[in-house]
Design an enzyme around this catalytic site. Structure first.
Site, PDB file in Angstrom:
ATOM      1  N   ASN A   9       0.857  -1.187   0.000  1.00 42.44           N
ATOM      2  CA  ASN A   9       0.000   0.000   0.000  1.00 42.44           C
ATOM      3  C   ASN A   9       0.896   1.242   0.000  1.00 42.44           C
ATOM      4  O   ASN A   9       1.499   1.577   1.007  1.00 42.44           O
ATOM      5  CB  ASN A   9      -0.878  -0.028   1.270  1.00 42.44           C
ATOM      6  CG  ASN A   9      -1.691   1.239   1.451  1.00 42.44           C
ATOM      7  OD1 ASN A   9      -1.833   2.040   0.522  1.00 42.44           O
ATOM      8  ND2 ASN A   9      -2.230   1.430   2.649  1.00 42.44           N
ATOM      9  N   TRP A  10       0.946   1.904  -1.154  1.00 42.85           N
ATOM     10  CA  TRP A  10       1.847   3.063  -1.280  1.00 42.85           C
ATOM     11  C   TRP A  10       1.267   4.311  -0.625  1.00 42.85           C
ATOM     12  O   TRP A  10       1.930   5.343  -0.578  1.00 42.85           O
ATOM     13  CB  TRP A  10       2.158   3.327  -2.754  1.00 42.85           C
ATOM     14  CG  TRP A  10       2.973   2.243  -3.410  1.00 42.85           C
ATOM     15  CD1 TRP A  10       3.465   1.108  -2.810  1.00 42.85           C
ATOM     16  CD2 TRP A  10       3.413   2.184  -4.775  1.00 42.85           C
ATOM     17  NE1 TRP A  10       4.158   0.353  -3.710  1.00 42.85           N
ATOM     18  CE2 TRP A  10       4.154   0.987  -4.932  1.00 42.85           C
ATOM     19  CE3 TRP A  10       3.246   3.020  -5.886  1.00 42.85           C
ATOM     20  CZ2 TRP A  10       4.725   0.607  -6.149  1.00 42.85           C
ATOM     21  CZ3 TRP A  10       3.813   2.646  -7.105  1.00 42.85           C
ATOM     22  CH2 TRP A  10       4.543   1.457  -7.232  1.00 42.85           C
ATOM     23  N   LYS A  11       0.031   4.251  -0.188  1.00 49.93           N
ATOM     24  CA  LYS A  11      -0.636   5.407   0.429  1.00 49.93           C
ATOM     25  C   LYS A  11      -0.500   6.641  -0.490  1.00 49.93           C
ATOM     26  O   LYS A  11      -0.481   6.501  -1.704  1.00 49.93           O
ATOM     27  CB  LYS A  11      -0.084   5.676   1.826  1.00 49.93           C
ATOM     28  CG  LYS A  11      -0.086   4.422   2.699  1.00 49.93           C
ATOM     29  CD  LYS A  11       0.058   4.724   4.146  1.00 49.93           C
ATOM     30  CE  LYS A  11       0.286   3.437   4.911  1.00 49.93           C
ATOM     31  NZ  LYS A  11       0.149   3.588   6.338  1.00 49.93           N
ATOM     32  N   HIS A  94      -9.433   0.893   5.121  1.00 49.02           N
ATOM     33  CA  HIS A  94      -8.131   1.056   5.784  1.00 49.02           C
ATOM     34  C   HIS A  94      -8.333   1.957   7.013  1.00 49.02           C
ATOM     35  O   HIS A  94      -9.161   2.874   6.988  1.00 49.02           O
ATOM     36  CB  HIS A  94      -7.139   1.680   4.801  1.00 49.02           C
ATOM     37  CG  HIS A  94      -5.737   1.678   5.321  1.00 49.02           C
ATOM     38  ND1 HIS A  94      -5.279   2.623   6.213  1.00 49.02           N
ATOM     39  CD2 HIS A  94      -4.697   0.832   5.122  1.00 49.02           C
ATOM     40  CE1 HIS A  94      -4.013   2.360   6.523  1.00 49.02           C
ATOM     41  NE2 HIS A  94      -3.644   1.271   5.863  1.00 49.02           N
ATOM     42  N   GLU A  96      -6.776   4.405   8.073  1.00 47.21           N
ATOM     43  CA  GLU A  96      -6.650   5.841   7.797  1.00 47.21           C
ATOM     44  C   GLU A  96      -7.957   6.385   7.212  1.00 47.21           C
ATOM     45  O   GLU A  96      -8.344   7.522   7.463  1.00 47.21           O
ATOM     46  CB  GLU A  96      -5.444   6.095   6.872  1.00 47.21           C
ATOM     47  CG  GLU A  96      -4.145   5.919   7.649  1.00 47.21           C
ATOM     48  CD  GLU A  96      -2.960   5.433   6.838  1.00 47.21           C
ATOM     49  OE1 GLU A  96      -2.978   5.513   5.602  1.00 47.21           O
ATOM     50  OE2 GLU A  96      -1.989   4.957   7.480  1.00 47.21           O
ATOM     51  N   GLU A 166      -5.118  -5.134  10.908  1.00 44.70           N
ATOM     52  CA  GLU A 166      -4.115  -4.083  11.048  1.00 44.70           C
ATOM     53  C   GLU A 166      -4.373  -3.314  12.338  1.00 44.70           C
ATOM     54  O   GLU A 166      -5.191  -2.373  12.357  1.00 44.70           O
ATOM     55  CB  GLU A 166      -4.210  -3.118   9.861  1.00 44.70           C
ATOM     56  CG  GLU A 166      -3.924  -3.762   8.532  1.00 44.70           C
ATOM     57  CD  GLU A 166      -3.311  -2.771   7.562  1.00 44.70           C
ATOM     58  OE1 GLU A 166      -2.228  -3.062   7.052  1.00 44.70           O
ATOM     59  OE2 GLU A 166      -3.883  -1.694   7.351  1.00 44.70           O
ATOM     60  N   GLY A 172       2.557   2.220  10.766  1.00 40.12           N
ATOM     61  CA  GLY A 172       3.466   3.354  10.570  1.00 40.12           C
ATOM     62  C   GLY A 172       4.195   3.780  11.831  1.00 40.12           C
ATOM     63  O   GLY A 172       4.779   4.864  11.879  1.00 40.12           O
ATOM     64  N   SER A 212       3.682  -2.102  10.437  1.00 43.16           N
ATOM     65  CA  SER A 212       5.149  -2.052  10.602  1.00 43.16           C
ATOM     66  C   SER A 212       5.842  -3.348  10.202  1.00 43.16           C
ATOM     67  O   SER A 212       6.809  -3.772  10.842  1.00 43.16           O
ATOM     68  CB  SER A 212       5.509  -1.649  12.037  1.00 43.16           C
ATOM     69  OG  SER A 212       5.042  -0.339  12.307  1.00 43.16           O
ATOM     70  N   GLY A 233       2.858  -1.120   4.378  1.00 43.48           N
ATOM     71  CA  GLY A 233       2.821   0.302   4.035  1.00 43.48           C
ATOM     72  C   GLY A 233       4.222   0.815   3.742  1.00 43.48           C
ATOM     73  O   GLY A 233       4.753   0.661   2.642  1.00 43.48           O
ATOM     74  N   GLY A 234       4.850   1.400   4.749  1.00 44.30           N
ATOM     75  CA  GLY A 234       6.156   2.061   4.597  1.00 44.30           C
ATOM     76  C   GLY A 234       7.194   1.242   3.830  1.00 44.30           C
ATOM     77  O   GLY A 234       7.854   1.760   2.927  1.00 44.30           O
TER      78      GLY A 234
HETATM   79  C1  PEP Z   1      -0.642   0.024   6.025  1.00 46.33           C
HETATM   80  O1  PEP Z   1      -0.634   1.105   5.488  1.00 46.33           O
HETATM   81  O2  PEP Z   1      -1.581  -0.737   5.785  1.00 46.33           O
HETATM   82  C2  PEP Z   1       0.452  -0.341   6.931  1.00 46.33           C
HETATM   83  C3  PEP Z   1       0.387  -1.478   7.543  1.00 46.33           C
HETATM   84  O3  PEP Z   1       1.497   0.561   7.075  1.00 46.33           O
HETATM   85  P1  PEP Z   1       2.960   0.272   7.713  1.00 46.33           P
HETATM   86  O4  PEP Z   1       3.447  -1.009   7.115  1.00 46.33           O
HETATM   87  O5  PEP Z   1       3.775   1.455   7.327  1.00 46.33           O
HETATM   88  O6  PEP Z   1       2.768   0.146   9.200  1.00 46.33           O
END
Ligand code: PEP
Length: 255
Positions: A9-11, A94, A96, A166, A172, A212, A233-234
């Site tokens: 997920n590039w957000k 998600h 967010e 999640e 993040g 993470s 994500g990251g």
């Molecule tokens: C996500 O955006 O779904 C996520 C899990 O982010 P990260 O891996 O950065 O915690």
């Protein structure tokens, strides 16, 4: 056997130019991986650029969100049927979206229906926040989210639904859940899917962990027979995603 999934997920990162550049860097190493479904989720505006780069590969493409309306006068929205012209996947609910844009379980449920009817594979996200966890409310929150977001979906399409657990406090933050924490909640989600749709559906539903995830910790999660991959994500913004996808693909080989 549930084929594992490595989802990136590039957000709100990488406009079309950067997205195409990064996709070109990771495409060949990713296409060499077998044993997992690999999916990239660029921002809407970058989807066509990444679609071009991925042409001729089996790497999946998805959107990070979709409209709760099938089409028409909804300025700024993108309908499931439009996404389906270039993508096979979509992320729904998600954390967010739930936290910054007020998405409720009912909204997530209608978006999931629209995704399914457009033939997309939805990754439906659930997860408790830190306050819930510290107040021992994780089970209650997850139960409400799963019943509200995933209840009453069309039986003939339920097999396509993927769930991502999640925990909000792990997204993040660099503070991943422990394998045990993830496994406990994923077991609960599977039990709830069984209540809603029967044991057969629950056994076949792929449930991912997200929060993470890195190349250093993914092996620990994938060692659990309950965890069918990761929503990243990251770390999906770096070539490290290739290493993560490799671990996900090899972890269930021979299972
Ligand atoms: C996500 O955006 O779904 C996520 C899990 O982010 P990260 O891996 O950065 O915690």
């Amino acid at each position: 056997m549930r084929t594992p999934i490595a989802a990136g997920n590039w957000k709100m990162n990488f406009g079309p130019r950067q997205a195409a550049q990064f996709a070109s860097v990771i495409r060949d190493p990713l296409r060499a991986i077998s044993g997992a479904e690999i999916v990239l989720f660029p921002p809407f505006i970058s989807i066509p650029a990444v679609h071009q780069i991925l042409a001729g590969t089996t790497i999946g493409l998805g959107a990070q969100n979709l409209s709760d309306q099938p089409g028409g006068a909804y300025t700024g929205e993108v309908a499931a049927s439009m996404i389906a012209e270039l993508c096979q996947w979509v992320i729904v609910g998600h954390s967010e979206r739930r936290h910054y844009y007020g998405e409720t379980d009912a909204l997530v449920n209608s978006k999931t229906r629209l995704a399914l009817s457009a033939n997309l594979t939805p990754i439906v996200c659930v997860g408790e926040d830190l306050e819930d966890r510290e107040a021992n409310l994780t089970e209650r929150v997850i139960t409400t989210q799963v019943r509200g977001s995933l209840g009453d979906l069309p039986a003939e399409q339920i097999g396509r639904v993927v769930v991502a657990y999640e925990p909000v406090w792990a997204i993040g933050t660099g503070r991943a859940a422990t394998r045990q924490d993830a496994e406990d909640v994923i077991q609960l989600i599977r039990a709830l899917m069984s209540e809603l749709y029967g044991q057969g559906v629950a056994d076949n539903t792929r449930i991912l962990y997200g929060g993470s995830v890195t190349a250093a910790n993914i092996g620990e999660f994938m060692a659990s027979p309950q965890i069918d991959g990761a929503l990243v994500g990251g770390a999906s913004l770096k070539p490290e995603f290739v290493d993560i996808a490799n671990v996900i693909a090899s972890s269930k080989a021979g299972a």
